[in-house]
Enzyme design. Structure first.
Site, PDB file in Angstrom:
ATOM      1  N   SER A 117       0.814  -1.209   0.000  1.00 40.08           N
ATOM      2  CA  SER A 117       0.000   0.000   0.000  1.00 40.08           C
ATOM      3  C   SER A 117       0.847   1.258   0.000  1.00 40.08           C
ATOM      4  CB  SER A 117      -0.925   0.008   1.228  1.00 40.08           C
ATOM      5  OG  SER A 117      -0.164  -0.083   2.414  1.00 40.08           O
ATOM      6  N   HIS A 138      -2.615  -3.123  -5.843  1.00 40.99           N
ATOM      7  CA  HIS A 138      -3.068  -2.757  -4.504  1.00 40.99           C
ATOM      8  C   HIS A 138      -4.575  -2.953  -4.394  1.00 40.99           C
ATOM      9  CE1 HIS A 138      -3.641   0.580  -1.267  1.00 40.99           C
ATOM     10  NE2 HIS A 138      -3.618  -0.616  -0.722  1.00 40.99           N
ATOM     11  N   GLU A 150      -5.636  -0.491  -7.343  1.00 39.00           N
ATOM     12  CA  GLU A 150      -4.619   0.442  -7.841  1.00 39.00           C
ATOM     13  C   GLU A 150      -3.544  -0.382  -8.536  1.00 39.00           C
ATOM     14  OE1 GLU A 150      -3.727   4.443  -5.459  1.00 39.00           O
ATOM     15  OE2 GLU A 150      -3.437   2.685  -4.221  1.00 39.00           O
ATOM     16  N   ASN A 188      -3.554   5.990  -0.447  1.00 43.02           N
ATOM     17  CA  ASN A 188      -3.039   6.297   0.891  1.00 43.02           C
ATOM     18  C   ASN A 188      -2.420   7.680   0.993  1.00 43.02           C
ATOM     19  OD1 ASN A 188      -3.788   4.101   2.514  1.00 43.02           O
ATOM     20  ND2 ASN A 188      -2.306   2.817   1.464  1.00 43.02           N
TER      21      ASN A 188
END
Length: 287
Positions: A117, A138, A150, A188
């Site tokens: 991540s 991800h 992702e 993130n």
């Protein structure tokens, strides 16, 4: 591609294995701890049973899907994989060591993906002799439910590798979004500063965790407040990602809140320890 190896049988790994197997892939699920594999198999079975009750898969589905998942404790299982997805702990040295081994074991044409991540895809790829075939996938938690993947290109990731992984994600019923390799990627880099700011609000006495989460749920239409989400993710994981952002981007706006550091030091990591911003036996906040 029809054969996948998933490395790591934790929350993310078992979810990734579940989704691949549900969509017809033969899956080798690998973890160094045999107990983790038993727990993962039970989790997948439970989630499949829930899908049967919801009517999203037929009654015979769980048996057929689980039959496609083979578990083991050796990375040698990656020797037959077209695609490897690493979902081990969010620790650079662990991931680097795994990819060095996978590069030796996996077939020359295999794509090596990581579910990281926040850790640099470029740095992971540099541990291999096939950086053009290394990419980030991800997935979001819970994997069987969340649509987003992702897809993160490292510095050397080829167009062919990216196109293949984007198409694979679509065949899994996911919506892939291509992003480039910067700390925290997109999800993130945006999410963690919001969570961090919510923790600063607790530390500064602006409001209680319950009040902060209510504001974000009712005012911003978030399905879960940032502090409940932090507990769900794990406060240690949030801290690790913020540290990656702070180090990688060099901007103090990513500096982790001192309260977050203190709670992690105290072992209050959220749901997995029973206590974080909320206590999971009483549901009350710590604020």
């Amino acid at each position: 591609m029809t054969r996948a190896a998933v490395i790591g049988a934790g929350t993310m790994g078992n979810g990734i294995a579940h989704v691949f197997a549900q969509h017809g892939w033969e899956v080798a699920l690998v973890d160094s701890a045999a107990g983790a594999l038993d727990k993962a198999t039970a989790t997948i079975r439970g989630n499949l049973d829930r899908q049967v009750k919801k009517g999203t898969i037929p009654a015979e589905g769980p048996g057929e899907i689980l039959a496609r998942v083979k578990t083991g404790t050796s990375l040698d299982a990656a020797a037959g994989a077209d695609l490897v997805v690493e979902a081990a702990s969010e620790n650079p040295s662990v991931k680097f060591a795994i990819f060095e081994q996978l590069d030796r074991i996996a077939p020359p044409g295999a794509i090596l993906a990581t579910n990281t991540s926040s850790i640099s895809i470029t740095e992971i790829a540099a541990r291999t002799r096939r950086p053009e075939q290394v990419i980030g996938m991800h997935f979001m938690n819970p994997v069987p439910v969340m649509q987003l993947v992702e897809v993160i290109r490292g510095h050397a990731t080829s167009d062919a590798t990216t196109a293949s992984v984007m198409e694979t994600a679509r065949t899994l019923g996911k919506v892939p979004v291509e992003v480039h390799d910067y700390p925290g990627f997109v999800a993130n880099r945006i999410l963690m500063p919001m969570i961090n700011e919510a923790i600063f609000c607790v530390m500064e006495g602006v409001a209680t965790p319950e009040s902060i989460d209510t504001v974000m749920k009712l005012g911003m239409a978030h399905p879960m407040g940032p502090l409940a989400l932090a507990d769900f993710i794990g406060l240690d994981v949030c801290l690790a990602i913020l540290d990656v952002l702070h180090r990688g981007l060099g901007d103090d706006k990513y500096r982790a809140c001192p309260l977050l550091r203190r709670m992690v030091a105290a072992g209050q990591l959220g749901r997995k320890t029973g206590r974080g911003f909320y206590s999971y036996d009483s549901g009350k906040g710590t604020g």
